[in-house]
Design a protein around this motif. Structure first.
Motif, PDB file in Angstrom:
ATOM      1  N   UNK A   1     -10.686  19.482 -10.308  1.00 49.71           N
ATOM      2  CA  UNK A   1     -10.604  20.072  -8.963  1.00 49.71           C
ATOM      3  C   UNK A   1      -9.774  19.211  -8.014  1.00 49.71           C
ATOM      4  N   UNK A   2      -8.811  18.500  -8.542  1.00 50.63           N
ATOM      5  CA  UNK A   2      -8.012  17.590  -7.723  1.00 50.63           C
ATOM      6  C   UNK A   2      -7.175  18.311  -6.667  1.00 50.63           C
ATOM      7  N   UNK A   3      -6.897  19.592  -6.873  1.00 55.65           N
ATOM      8  CA  UNK A   3      -6.107  20.307  -5.867  1.00 55.65           C
ATOM      9  C   UNK A   3      -6.990  20.907  -4.760  1.00 55.65           C
ATOM     10  N   UNK A   4      -8.267  20.639  -4.773  1.00 56.56           N
ATOM     11  CA  UNK A   4      -9.145  21.050  -3.680  1.00 56.56           C
ATOM     12  C   UNK A   4      -8.987  20.009  -2.574  1.00 56.56           C
ATOM     13  N   UNK A   5      -8.157  20.295  -1.588  1.00 57.69           N
ATOM     14  CA  UNK A   5      -7.802  19.325  -0.555  1.00 57.69           C
ATOM     15  C   UNK A   5      -8.215  19.801   0.834  1.00 57.69           C
ATOM     16  N   UNK A   6      -8.790  18.915   1.606  1.00 60.27           N
ATOM     17  CA  UNK A   6      -9.244  19.237   2.965  1.00 60.27           C
ATOM     18  C   UNK A   6      -8.090  19.575   3.898  1.00 60.27           C
ATOM     19  N   UNK A   7      -6.884  19.153   3.578  1.00 58.28           N
ATOM     20  CA  UNK A   7      -5.740  19.410   4.454  1.00 58.28           C
ATOM     21  C   UNK A   7      -5.097  20.775   4.225  1.00 58.28           C
ATOM     22  N   UNK A   8      -5.559  21.517   3.225  1.00 55.16           N
ATOM     23  CA  UNK A   8      -5.026  22.857   2.968  1.00 55.16           C
ATOM     24  C   UNK A   8      -5.510  23.835   4.039  1.00 55.16           C
ATOM     25  N   UNK A   9      -4.738  24.892   4.255  1.00 57.84           N
ATOM     26  CA  UNK A   9      -5.141  25.944   5.199  1.00 57.84           C
ATOM     27  C   UNK A   9      -6.247  26.816   4.618  1.00 57.84           C
ATOM     28  N   UNK A  10      -6.202  27.023   3.314  1.00 57.30           N
ATOM     29  CA  UNK A  10      -7.088  27.962   2.644  1.00 57.30           C
ATOM     30  C   UNK A  10      -7.384  27.472   1.229  1.00 57.30           C
TER      31      UNK A  10
END
Length: 74
Positions: free
Chosen positions: A47-56
């Protein structure tokens, strides 16, 4: 202080920082998913692409969204 309480507090601080910055913030669905992720043992970093800086969270591994409103479907 137990680890669960510490992780919950950290999630709240991160969410507050994102909302107070005035920039585009992660959706409430995304924030909930990041809180859920913090309880998992993702040692393979799937799940490394689960980032808080993403919009969605709609582009995240394992997440699908309704096309009309970009809310998490599954």
């Amino acid at each position: 202080m137990n680890l669960g309480l510490l992780l919950s507090a950290l999630s709240v601080v991160i969410a507050a920082a994102l909302f107070s910055s005035g920039s585009v913030a992660l959706t409430p669905d995304g924030i909930a998913l990041l809180e859920f992720k913090s309880t998992l043992n993702d040692t393979k970093n799937i799940l490394s692409n689960w980032q808080a800086l993403d919009d969605s969270p709609c582009g995240w591994t394992g997440i699908s969204c309704y096309p009309d409103d970009q809310r998490v479907q599954s």
